[in-house]
Scaffold this motif. Structure first.
Motif, short mmCIF file in Angstrom:
data_model
loop_
_atom_site.label_atom_id
_atom_site.label_comp_id
_atom_site.label_asym_id
_atom_site.label_seq_id
_atom_site.Cartn_x
_atom_site.Cartn_y
_atom_site.Cartn_z
N TYR A 153 0.86 -1.18 0.00
CA TYR A 153 0.00 0.00 0.00
C TYR A 153 0.90 1.23 0.00
O TYR A 153 2.10 1.16 0.31
CB TYR A 153 -0.91 0.01 1.23
N SER A 154 0.32 2.38 -0.31
CA SER A 154 1.09 3.62 -0.35
C SER A 154 1.40 4.09 1.08
O SER A 154 0.68 3.73 2.02
CB SER A 154 0.32 4.70 -1.09
N GLN A 157 -1.61 5.69 2.76
CA GLN A 157 -2.63 4.72 3.17
C GLN A 157 -2.25 4.03 4.48
O GLN A 157 -3.07 3.84 5.37
CB GLN A 157 -2.83 3.67 2.07
N GLU A 160 -2.57 6.64 7.37
CA GLU A 160 -3.95 6.92 7.74
C GLU A 160 -4.58 5.77 8.53
O GLU A 160 -5.45 5.97 9.36
CB GLU A 160 -4.79 7.18 6.47
N THR A 161 -4.09 4.56 8.28
CA THR A 161 -4.65 3.39 8.95
C THR A 161 -4.06 3.18 10.34
O THR A 161 -4.75 2.71 11.25
CB THR A 161 -4.42 2.13 8.09
N GLY A 216 2.41 10.38 6.06
CA GLY A 216 2.97 9.46 5.10
C GLY A 216 4.48 9.33 5.17
O GLY A 216 5.07 8.61 4.37
N THR A 251 5.21 0.04 0.68
CA THR A 251 5.71 0.88 1.77
C THR A 251 6.44 0.02 2.80
O THR A 251 5.95 -1.05 3.19
CB THR A 251 4.54 1.60 2.48
N LEU A 292 -5.80 -2.68 6.68
CA LEU A 292 -5.50 -2.18 5.34
C LEU A 292 -6.28 -2.95 4.28
O LEU A 292 -6.84 -2.35 3.33
CB LEU A 292 -4.01 -2.28 5.06
N ARG A 295 -9.90 -1.94 4.40
CA ARG A 295 -10.13 -0.54 4.03
C ARG A 295 -9.88 -0.28 2.54
O ARG A 295 -10.61 0.46 1.88
CB ARG A 295 -9.22 0.36 4.87
N TYR A 296 -8.81 -0.91 2.02
CA TYR A 296 -8.38 -0.61 0.64
C TYR A 296 -8.43 -1.82 -0.28
O TYR A 296 -8.18 -1.68 -1.48
CB TYR A 296 -6.98 -0.03 0.63
#
Length: 298
Positions: A153-154, A157, A160-161, A216, A251, A292, A295-296
């Motif tokens: 994931y970025s 992301q 934020e999680t 980030g 990441t 994650l 969510r994504y």
């Protein structure tokens, strides 16, 4: 034999209880005196020429009673007790072996008066404990434990999680299945430098204050308060997250915990502390991967 058994229990519980009371009121430290010299002294006083001696049975039962009371009263946790047991038992065994060696060169028919023979060793324990506490009270070694994970994931992301987690629910590592503190949720009150993030555990909490924040990229926090059962010997300093973007869009998140410890000898306790903190990291990482995905996707 019955009298020896009862006296050995009284001596053992007295030594252990007084030692713990001194620890509880911070009159002595969690050092060599408590973890090594005190059990060595008990092994020396109560050890005889054979492991079948009633005094050693009395010591064994006293240790069991003492640790049950610690656990039942939430004064210490199961993990702490289990980690300390090898050190304590080895010290007791060495004390008993030394006593056995000395008795080989003494009159074997001479019987020790357990009560009288315990007074001088206990006074020596107190003296060494107070001296050690004075010598080590200003020692503040900051220890760092670092764990890393690669996530598909970025960085934003992942950030934020992890910044605020409503519910942590993942497969628990081994030590958490015993009684290592289990985090339940982490709430970020204000997303800015100076903001407060509180992590709630079963039976306690850790309060963190943000000292550096770049979404980030980095989330750095000072621990300003913590309340965890039976863990006064650990002082948590910082909780840090780094988010590094990799070339393939993934990441690498690095989790760093810095802390101080009052436990000695360090060669024994440092690896055990590291294992415990790494298992906390592992649990957070497992929950993060699940969150994650929910969510994504992916």
């Amino acid at each position: 034999m019955k009298k020896e058994f009862i006296i050995s229990i009284i001596i053992s519980l007295t030594f252990l209880s007084l030692g713990f009371i001194l620890l509880h009121f911070e009159l002595i430290g969690y050092g060599l005196s408590f973890f090594v010299f005190l059990p060595f002294t008990l092994g020396f006083i109560l050890g005889k020429s054979t492991l079948k001696s009633m005094s050693l049975w009395g010591l064994t039962i006293s240790l069991a009673i003492f640790f049950i009371l610690l656990l039942g009263g939430n004064l210490e946790g199961m993990v702490c007790v289990l980690m300390s047991m090898p050190l304590i038992l080895i010290a007791i065994a060495i004390g008993a072996v030394v006593k056995h060696g000395i008795k080989r060169y003494r009159n074997k028919d001479k019987q020790d008066n357990l009560i009288k023979s315990s007074i001088l060793p206990f006074c020596l324990f107190l003296t060494l404990a107070f001296i050690e506490t004075e010598l080590t009270k200003n020692d503040q070694f900051v220890i760092e434990v670092k764990s890393e994970i690669i996530l598909p994931y970025s960085p934003i992301q992942v950030y934020e999680t992890i910044k605020s987690v409503d519910t942590l629910d993942a497969e628990k590592p081994f030590l958490m299945k015993l009684d290592l503190p289990i985090p339940q949720k982490c709430i970020l009150e204000e997303e800015k430098v100076g903001g407060i993030r509180t992590c709630y555990f079963e039976g306690g909490l850790i309060v963190e204050k943000i000292t550096e924040l770049e979404k980030g990229k980095i989330l750095k926090m000072d621990v300003i308060d913590y309340q965890l059962t039976g863990r006064k010997w650990l002082g948590f300093n910082e909780a840090i997250y780094y988010f590094d973007e990799l070339e393939n869009g993934q990441t690498k998140m690095t989790r760093i915990t810095t802390y101080t410890s009052e436990l000695y000898p360090r060669f024994y306790w440092k690896p055990l502390e590291k294992i415990g903190i790494e298992q906390e990291h592992e649990y957070v990482f497992s929950n993060l991967k699940k969150d994650l995905k929910n969510r994504y996707g992916g």
